[in-house]
Motif scaffolding. Structure first.
Motif, PDB file in Angstrom:
ATOM      1  N   GLU A 373       0.941  -1.136   0.023  1.00 33.64           N
ATOM      2  CA  GLU A 373       0.017   0.032  -0.089  1.00 33.64           C
ATOM      3  C   GLU A 373       0.834   1.278   0.048  1.00 33.64           C
ATOM      4  N   ALA A 374       2.059   1.329   0.738  1.00 33.38           N
ATOM      5  CA  ALA A 374       2.996   2.404   0.673  1.00 33.38           C
ATOM      6  C   ALA A 374       3.520   2.585  -0.966  1.00 33.38           C
ATOM      7  N   GLN A 376       2.236   1.707  -3.564  1.00 31.04           N
ATOM      8  CA  GLN A 376       1.178   2.256  -4.358  1.00 31.04           C
ATOM      9  C   GLN A 376       0.940   3.650  -4.074  1.00 31.04           C
ATOM     10  N   THR A 377       0.968   4.010  -2.833  1.00 27.86           N
ATOM     11  CA  THR A 377       0.674   5.493  -2.469  1.00 27.86           C
ATOM     12  C   THR A 377       1.688   6.406  -3.323  1.00 27.86           C
ATOM     13  N   ALA A 378       2.953   5.900  -3.156  1.00 26.91           N
ATOM     14  CA  ALA A 378       4.038   6.780  -3.967  1.00 26.91           C
ATOM     15  C   ALA A 378       3.980   6.916  -5.432  1.00 26.91           C
ATOM     16  N   ASP A 380       0.991   6.753  -6.964  1.00 21.77           N
ATOM     17  CA  ASP A 380      -0.089   7.630  -7.201  1.00 21.77           C
ATOM     18  C   ASP A 380       0.444   8.733  -7.240  1.00 21.77           C
ATOM     19  N   ARG A 381       1.302   9.407  -6.124  1.00 14.25           N
ATOM     20  CA  ARG A 381       1.703  10.743  -6.207  1.00 14.25           C
ATOM     21  C   ARG A 381       2.696  10.924  -7.498  1.00 14.25           C
ATOM     22  N   ARG A 384      -0.132  11.825 -10.695  1.00 12.40           N
ATOM     23  CA  ARG A 384      -1.252  12.123 -10.067  1.00 12.40           C
ATOM     24  C   ARG A 384      -2.237  12.604 -11.491  1.00 12.40           C
ATOM     25  N   ARG A 421      -0.478  -1.604  -7.833  1.00 13.20           N
ATOM     26  CA  ARG A 421      -1.878  -1.634  -7.539  1.00 13.20           C
ATOM     27  C   ARG A 421      -2.117  -3.443  -7.506  1.00 13.20           C
TER      28      ARG A 421
END
Length: 811
Positions: A373-374, A376-378, A380-381, A384, A421
């Protein structure tokens, strides 16, 4: 019959309820145009009584009774007759097939105290009695009025088209009507009663003759001889009474001697019959044996009870069988539970290890999910724009610049973002599987721990129960010893119970022998008590055999002494019997001299009294017979006269000639009065006569006294003659019927228009006189205004198309 109220509804041309009050009317007229419904009023009166109307033709043709398009109708007539008030009510109904039927018909006796002008419902409610209902009503009306329907429509209601029926009827038909009106049944009843009385008189006459013959002839000599016998028998009474008293004294002495002799013989027989019972000697032996048996059985009982006590004492020091059995069972269960508990502990250790391993796996999977999940967050940033473009829609404002989006931008998803993802999805699936595995391992470990706890708890309980118990080998040895002691106690108890029963049986046997001994002594005392009057000595001692021997010795000596005494008593008794027989023989001879037999066992004074009473009855009967014979002669003559008169009257009234003579006389009286009325109505032109065959004819004075048959008259002339005859019949019916027929009403429904003015005036005056002088109700139906105007009460009838209507008009 005099009408008081007439109500009809749905009848003929009257659809609505119509109530005609007639209680205060003597002379009335129904007026109105042709077809308005005048005759229907008279029809309703006739229908209420007899259930039919002359205009309908057949008696049972009632289909014209209901008004058109009306399904139900009713007719009610309240009238007075035979001294009472009655109501004739008939209800009609139209069936689904269109037929008209009588739904209800009844004749009720009403309360006279209710005013006739009261509400009709009040008059009809609470009748005094129901006279008839249904098919029986018409017969009851005919019986009440004394005339049937045919006679009613010829002398009470004279309907259109039938006015001249009585005038032109055949002599036989006219005679039938007169028979009804004259109440000829009264004469038939008188004749029948006379014949019955003659029959009774004949029977009485025969009976009196028979009684007189049975009495026979009683002369004065016969009566005198009967009186002399009474005197002679009465003279014997003192001598017979004295002889009977002497015989009674001898009989008393003989009875005393006989009783004494009988008692002595009975005592002698009892002494001879006295015997000692055969088992008296054997009874003592059996008593001794029974006592010895009781002693032996008691010793055996004591021995058995001592053995029972020893066995119970030996067992008392041993543990209880139930406690030993419980210890043995606890040892056995604990030995089985120990290895099982070891197995449960090992299984619990394995389950806890599996639970810890599953927990470690779950922690690893959750860390891998957090890392994915970390990542994926990176990604996504870093990308964007791709994420923002995915959320845009045409026509909607952009979340960054707030400008409307016209064309959607296209950004390809970078490979690293797609891989991040995918890694998150995979990590989530692994976490879910690890959580399930950890939960299953935790449940298995909990179940294993619970089983270990349960086994340990059972082990602790068994150990606590066996804390004070000896080892298993000692428990089993003690249990075997206890079971042997229990068996020994049961055997001792069984032997003791048998010994006690043996003692009870021996005592019962001894008790039975004691009762037998008591009976033996009672038998001895009863035998001795029978001779108390002879001075028997008392029973002493306890030796039953010796006591019997003493009693028998006394009886033998007493019997010899009593035998000599009985011989003396027999001789005295025979002497007294001979004295009594001689006295009775002499008395029988005295009675025989006067023809009075003396039966063997009869009392002489009673026999004489009976004979004297019989002689007195015979004498009184002869006197009575002589008196009755004289009275029967007079009674016989009276019976002959009663029979002759009753027989003659019965034969006279039985003759058909009397009926013909009675009708001829009545017709002659009617014709005479009708002729006078006809002379007035015809202005002196016509007289009414009857010829030799009883046919009615008219004498025409305007034609030189020519005799003409009534059927040659014109319509107006026929009306005059018929009216004259009807008026005469109405006037004379009460007198001719001997008061049996009280037809106090007349209703004329005929065309008075055929009369000239002079005749009409005469008719009106005649009707007025009939109504006023005879207290008779007269009702007419007419179209002639000159006649209607002379009637004090008018009922105007009209018809408005739907229904006829009636209105009372006072003139």
């Amino acid at each position: 019959m005099r009408p008081l109220r007439l109500m009809f509804e749905g009848f003929g041309s009257y659809r609505d309820e119509t109530d005609v009050a007639l209680h205060d009317v003597d002379f009335f007229v129904l007026t109105g145009p042709t077809g308005a419904g005048k005759s229907t009023v008279i029809d309703a009166l006739c229908f209420a009584l007899y259930g039919t109307v002359p205009r309908w033709g057949k008696k049972d043709a009632i289909r014209n009774a209901l008004a058109p398009s009306v399904n139900e109708g009713r007719v009610c007539l309240v009238f007075e007759a035979a001294g009472g008030r009655y109501a004739a009510v008939r209800l009609l109904r139209r069936t689904a097939q269109g037929n008209v039927q009588t739904k209800e018909a009844r004749l009720d006796r009403l309360d006279d105290s209710v005013p006739p002008d009261a509400d009709l419902t009040k008059i009809l409610e609470n009748p005094v009695a129901s006279v008839a209902e249904g098919d029986k009503m018409t017969g009851a009306v005919a019986e009440l009025l004394g005339i049937g329907y045919e006679q009613f429509t010829q002398c009470v209601v004279l309907p259109q088209g039938r006015f001249a029926e009585f005038l032109q009827a055949k002599p036989s038909d006219r005679q039938d009507l007169l028979i009804q009106l004259l109440a000829y049944a009264v004469y038939e009843d008188v004749g029948q009663r006379a014949r019955e009385r003659a029959k009774v008189a004949k029977g009485r006459l025969d009976m009196i003759e028979k009684r007189r013959n049975e009495l026979g002839t009683v002369t004065d000599d016969v009566v005198a001889a009967a009186g002399k016998r009474v005197t002679d028998l009465a003279a014997l009474v003192p001598a017979v009474d004295e002889a009977v008293e002497k015989m009674a004294q001898v009989r008393t002495r003989w009875a005393e001697a006989n009783a004494t002799t009988k008692t002595a013989r009975e005592q002698l027989a009892d002494l001879a019959a006295l015997r000692r019972p055969g088992d008296v000697v054997d009874l003592a032996t059996r008593l001794a044996d029974a006592d010895e048996q009781i002693t032996r059985r008691a010793a055996e009982k004591a021995e058995a009870e001592e053995a029972e006590a020893k066995a119970e004492a030996a067992r008392a020091d041993l543990p209880e069988h139930a406690e030993l059995s419980r210890w043995r069972d606890a040892h056995t269960r604990l030995a089985t539970l120990t290895p099982r508990l070891e197995r449960l502990r090992a299984a619990a250790t394995d389950a806890e290890a599996a639970e810890q391993a599953a927990g470690a796996g779950l922690a690893t999977a959750e860390q891998a999910l957090a890392d994915a999940e970390a990542a994926q967050t990176a990604a996504d940033r870093a990308h964007r724009a791709v994420a923002l473009a995915a959320d845009l829609a045409e026509g909607e404002p952009c979340p960054v610049c707030r400008q409307q989006v016209h064309d959607l931008p296209h950004h390809a998803v970078p490979a690293d973002l797609d891989a991040a993802r995918t890694a998150v999805k995979t990590a989530k699936s692994q976490v879910t599987a690890a959580r399930k595995a950890h939960a299953d391992a935790a449940r298995s470990a909990a179940t294993a721990r619970a089983e270990v706890e349960g086994g340990q708890r059972q082990s602790d309980e068994l150990a606590a129960e066996l804390r004070a118990a000896p080892p298993l080998a000692e428990v089993e040895a003690a249990l075997e010893k206890r079971e042997a002691a229990d068996a020994a106690v049961e055997r001792a108890r069984t032997r003791a119970r048998a010994a006690r029963r043996a003692v009870d049986d021996a005592q019962k046997e001894r008790t039975a022998l004691g009762a037998e001994e008591q009976r033996a002594w009672a038998t001895l005392r009863a035998g001795r008590d029978r001779f108390v009057a002879l001075g028997v000595p008392p029973v002493d001692g306890t030796d039953l055999a010796a006591a019997w021997q003493a009693l028998l010795a006394w009886a033998t000596a007493q019997r010899d002494e009593l035998t000599a005494r009985v011989d003396d008593l027999d001789r005295t008794e025979r002497e007294l019997a001979a004295e009594g027989t001689a006295a009775r023989t002499a008395l029988a001879a005295l009675l025989s001299e006067h023809d009075v037999p003396l039966p063997e066992r009869a009392k002489p004074d009673v026999v004489l009294g009976t004979a004297l009473e019989g002689a007195r009855r015979d004498h009184a009967a002869l006197v009575e017979t002589r008196s009755r014979s004289s009275a029967l002669v007079a009674e016989l003559e009276q019976a002959r006269e009663e029979h002759r008169v009753a027989h003659l009257l019965g034969q006279l009234l039985k003759s058909t000639g009397f009926e013909a003579w009675l009708c001829a006389e009545a017709l002659e009286s009617l014709v005479t009065e009708a002729s006078e009325i006809l002379m007035q109505l015809s202005g002196g032109q016509y007289e009414l006569h009857r010829d030799a065959r009883n046919d009615l004819v008219v004498l025409d004075h305007n034609d030189a006294g020519t005799t003409r048959p009534v059927n040659t008259l014109s319509g107006g002339e026929t009306f005059q003659a018929s009216l004259a005859l009807a008026l005469a019949l109405s006037h004379q019916v009460v007198g001719l019927s001997g008061g049996k027929r009280d037809l106090s009403s007349m209703f004329l429904d005929e065309g008075f228009g055929t009369l000239d003015e002079s005749t009409l005036d005469t008719v009106a005056a005649t009707l007025e006189r009939l109504a006023s002088e005879t207290e008779r109700m007269v009702g007419i139906v007419t179209h002639v205004p000159a006649l209607a105007e002379r009637v004090p009460v008018q009922f105007a009838v009209t018809r408005d198309g739907a229904s006829s209507r009636l209105r009372r008009v006072e003139v």
